[in-house]
Scaffold this active site. Structure first.
Site, PDB file in Angstrom:
ATOM      1  CG  ASP A  29     -10.389  -2.576   0.949  1.00 24.56           C
ATOM      2  OD1 ASP A  29      -9.345  -2.167   1.488  1.00 24.56           O
ATOM      3  OD2 ASP A  29     -11.079  -1.858   0.184  1.00 24.56           O
ATOM      4  CG  ASN A  86      -0.386   1.217   1.462  1.00 20.08           C
ATOM      5  OD1 ASN A  86       0.589   0.651   0.960  1.00 20.08           O
ATOM      6  ND2 ASN A  86      -1.619   1.025   1.026  1.00 20.08           N
ATOM      7  CG  HIS A  99      -5.370   0.121   7.084  1.00 21.23           C
ATOM      8  ND1 HIS A  99      -5.256   1.472   7.358  1.00 21.23           N
ATOM      9  CD2 HIS A  99      -5.220   0.007   5.752  1.00 21.23           C
ATOM     10  CE1 HIS A  99      -5.049   2.130   6.233  1.00 21.23           C
ATOM     11  NE2 HIS A  99      -5.011   1.263   5.241  1.00 21.23           N
ATOM     12  CG  HIS A 101      -4.095  -3.264   2.568  1.00 22.31           C
ATOM     13  ND1 HIS A 101      -5.230  -2.847   1.907  1.00 22.31           N
ATOM     14  CD2 HIS A 101      -3.507  -2.131   3.031  1.00 22.31           C
ATOM     15  CE1 HIS A 101      -5.314  -1.516   1.951  1.00 22.31           C
ATOM     16  NE2 HIS A 101      -4.279  -1.061   2.633  1.00 22.31           N
TER      17      HIS A 101
HETATM   18  P1  5GP Z   1      -4.877   2.630   2.483  1.00 26.94           P
HETATM   19  O1  5GP Z   1      -4.753   3.238   1.119  1.00 26.94           O
HETATM   20  O2  5GP Z   1      -5.101   3.658   3.544  1.00 26.94           O
HETATM   21  O3  5GP Z   1      -3.731   1.696   2.798  1.00 26.94           O
HETATM   22  O4  5GP Z   1      -6.137   1.689   2.417  1.00 26.94           O
HETATM   23  C1  5GP Z   1      -7.379   2.057   2.886  1.00 26.94           C
HETATM   24  C2  5GP Z   1      -8.332   0.963   2.464  1.00 26.94           C
HETATM   25  O5  5GP Z   1      -9.526   1.087   3.213  1.00 26.94           O
HETATM   26  C3  5GP Z   1      -8.723   1.037   0.988  1.00 26.94           C
HETATM   27  O6  5GP Z   1      -8.382  -0.196   0.365  1.00 26.94           O
HETATM   28  C4  5GP Z   1     -10.221   1.291   1.024  1.00 26.94           C
HETATM   29  O7  5GP Z   1     -10.902   0.615  -0.005  1.00 26.94           O
HETATM   30  C5  5GP Z   1     -10.612   0.796   2.388  1.00 26.94           C
HETATM   31  N1  5GP Z   1     -11.759   1.471   2.994  1.00 26.94           N
HETATM   32  C6  5GP Z   1     -11.940   2.813   3.106  1.00 26.94           C
HETATM   33  N2  5GP Z   1     -13.082   3.087   3.735  1.00 26.94           N
HETATM   34  C7  5GP Z   1     -13.652   1.889   4.054  1.00 26.94           C
HETATM   35  C8  5GP Z   1     -14.863   1.525   4.726  1.00 26.94           C
HETATM   36  O8  5GP Z   1     -15.661   2.349   5.164  1.00 26.94           O
HETATM   37  N3  5GP Z   1     -15.117   0.197   4.846  1.00 26.94           N
HETATM   38  C9  5GP Z   1     -14.256  -0.748   4.371  1.00 26.94           C
HETATM   39  N4  5GP Z   1     -14.610  -2.031   4.551  1.00 26.94           N
HETATM   40  N5  5GP Z   1     -13.098  -0.434   3.749  1.00 26.94           N
HETATM   41  C10 5GP Z   1     -12.805   0.866   3.578  1.00 26.94           C
END
Ligand code: 5GP
Ligand code: ZN
Length: 113
Positions: A29, A86, A99, A101
């Protein structure tokens, strides 16, 4: 479609991919919330869990199996870790590509949200 995670799958955004196979890829992340914070994503675009049906049973099982193996590789199997998906706005989903985590390496709070 302009999806950031589809672009990572397509190799258009340089990324620290730590695992990949025909179905999924995993990478760190960009804004880690714990010492180990990985994302396991399907290569195929699903906007969220809402799109997951009986047909994706093997895929979802595979994502969890990969997450478990990566947790082992990262050395957090013994100390413990958390798998989170999420879903949607109130579920705290920011990136609209399914995705998983994988978080660990510190004591996580017992509170969920
Ligand atoms: P969500 O809130 O959608 O469950 O989590 C999205 C996650 O994707 C966040 O923890 C954020 O830091 C991560 N993220 C967003 N854009 C990128 C990216 O371009 N590269 C990586 N490695 N992680 C990302
Ligand atoms: Zn996508």
């Amino acid at each position: 479609m302009d999806c950031i995670f589809c672009n990572i799958v397509a190799g258009k955004i340089p990324n620290d991919i730590i695992y990949q196979d025909e179905e999924v890829i995993a990478f760190r992340d960009i804004n880690p919330q714990s010492p180990v914070h990985l994302l396991v994503i399907p290569r195929k675009h699903f906007t969220s869990l809402v799109q997951i049906t009986e047909r994706e049973k093997p895929l979802m099982g595979h994502m969890v199996t990969v997450a478990n193996q990566l947790a082992k590789d990262e050395g957090i199997s013994e100390t413990g870790y958390r798998l989170v998906i999420n879903c949607g706005q109130q579920g705290g989903q920011l990136v609209p590509h399914l995705h998983l985590h994988v978080m660990g390496g510190r004591q996580l709070s017992g509170q969920l949200g």
